[in-house]
Design a protein around this motif. Sequence first.
Motif, PDB file in Angstrom:
ATOM      1  N   THR A 197       0.920  -0.965  -0.072  1.00  0.00           N
ATOM      2  CA  THR A 197       0.265   0.382  -0.087  1.00  0.00           C
ATOM      3  C   THR A 197       1.108   1.278   0.080  1.00  0.00           C
ATOM      4  O   THR A 197       1.957   1.260  -0.293  1.00  0.00           O
ATOM      5  CB  THR A 197      -0.566  -0.066   1.707  1.00  0.00           C
ATOM      6  OG1 THR A 197       0.018  -0.342   2.173  1.00  0.00           O
ATOM      7  CG2 THR A 197      -1.759  -1.610   0.789  1.00  0.00           C
TER       8      THR A 197
ATOM      9  N   CYS B  42      -3.344  -0.748  -3.866  1.00  0.00           N
ATOM     10  CA  CYS B  42      -2.539  -1.224  -3.337  1.00  0.00           C
ATOM     11  C   CYS B  42      -2.468  -2.016  -4.733  1.00  0.00           C
ATOM     12  O   CYS B  42      -2.983  -2.383  -6.085  1.00  0.00           O
ATOM     13  CB  CYS B  42      -3.138  -2.512  -2.144  1.00  0.00           C
ATOM     14  SG  CYS B  42      -4.766  -3.834  -2.703  1.00  0.00           S
TER      15      CYS B  42
ATOM     16  N   TRP C 184      -9.528  -5.800   0.618  1.00  0.00           N
ATOM     17  CA  TRP C 184      -8.427  -5.289  -0.583  1.00  0.00           C
ATOM     18  C   TRP C 184      -9.311  -6.276  -1.784  1.00  0.00           C
ATOM     19  O   TRP C 184      -9.699  -7.942  -1.731  1.00  0.00           O
ATOM     20  CB  TRP C 184      -7.371  -6.034  -1.370  1.00  0.00           C
ATOM     21  CG  TRP C 184      -5.896  -7.069  -0.817  1.00  0.00           C
ATOM     22  CD1 TRP C 184      -5.747  -6.844   0.636  1.00  0.00           C
ATOM     23  CD2 TRP C 184      -6.465  -7.496  -1.359  1.00  0.00           C
ATOM     24  NE1 TRP C 184      -5.071  -8.461   0.481  1.00  0.00           N
ATOM     25  CE2 TRP C 184      -4.895  -9.015  -1.042  1.00  0.00           C
ATOM     26  CE3 TRP C 184      -6.373  -8.293  -3.243  1.00  0.00           C
ATOM     27  CZ2 TRP C 184      -5.583 -10.251  -1.109  1.00  0.00           C
ATOM     28  CZ3 TRP C 184      -6.092  -9.472  -3.297  1.00  0.00           C
ATOM     29  CH2 TRP C 184      -4.978 -10.669  -2.925  1.00  0.00           C
TER      30      TRP C 184
ATOM     31  N   LEU D 126       0.634   2.386  -7.638  1.00  0.00           N
ATOM     32  CA  LEU D 126       0.521   3.322  -6.266  1.00  0.00           C
ATOM     33  C   LEU D 126       0.356   4.869  -6.740  1.00  0.00           C
ATOM     34  O   LEU D 126      -0.225   5.458  -5.928  1.00  0.00           O
ATOM     35  CB  LEU D 126       1.647   3.203  -5.208  1.00  0.00           C
ATOM     36  CG  LEU D 126       1.968   1.106  -4.886  1.00  0.00           C
ATOM     37  CD1 LEU D 126       3.180   1.551  -4.387  1.00  0.00           C
ATOM     38  CD2 LEU D 126       0.702   0.633  -4.066  1.00  0.00           C
TER      39      LEU D 126
END
Length: 190
Positions: free
Chosen positions: A51, A89, A133, A164
């Motif tokens: 993350t 993520c 997630w 990201l």
Amino acid sequence: MCNNYASHVPASQIADAFSETGFPLRFDGGVIPNLEPNDDIKIGDAASIVTWDEGPLLTSMRWSWRSPQGRPVFNFRSDGRDFSNTNRCLIPASAFYEFTDAELGQKRKTKWAFTMADMSWFWIAGIIKDGAWAMLTTKPGSDISPYHDRQIILLRPDVGMDWLNLTKPQADLFSPTPTGVLNVRKVFPC
């Protein structure tokens, strides 16, 4: 759709993917963990993901949140959506599985393993919601289309930061895999 994957990616290899970015990978607890190889990560399991928390952070979180109807959300369609205001993520994987109808004489579905043709591991693009997630999906590339009408979004290790931080347009990251990028082999029945 993808509801099972494998990860044989050591934490040191994951860290190497960020070594040239200017943002070194950090670890929950501050110490590099020993990630055990796992051939059978399923919906509801906790698994390692990366993350963004003032830089890339390797942490563990559950795969799938609950929909308002109570069903698990483990795959999430990317088509026509803007993810700039989401918690994104990266899921490190060495293979993912798809299932087709059972072969004659078999009760269980046929299980197929997909790996990258030219690398030992890859990222799966994901988003986080409610402390869990889900994998993002797109239209299938020609390697996947004989097995399923959707595919998860696969990224090479060197472009993980692009997802990201959204340093490239989503459309560039979300394209189906080109022909020949994936190897496929039957896992069940053998």
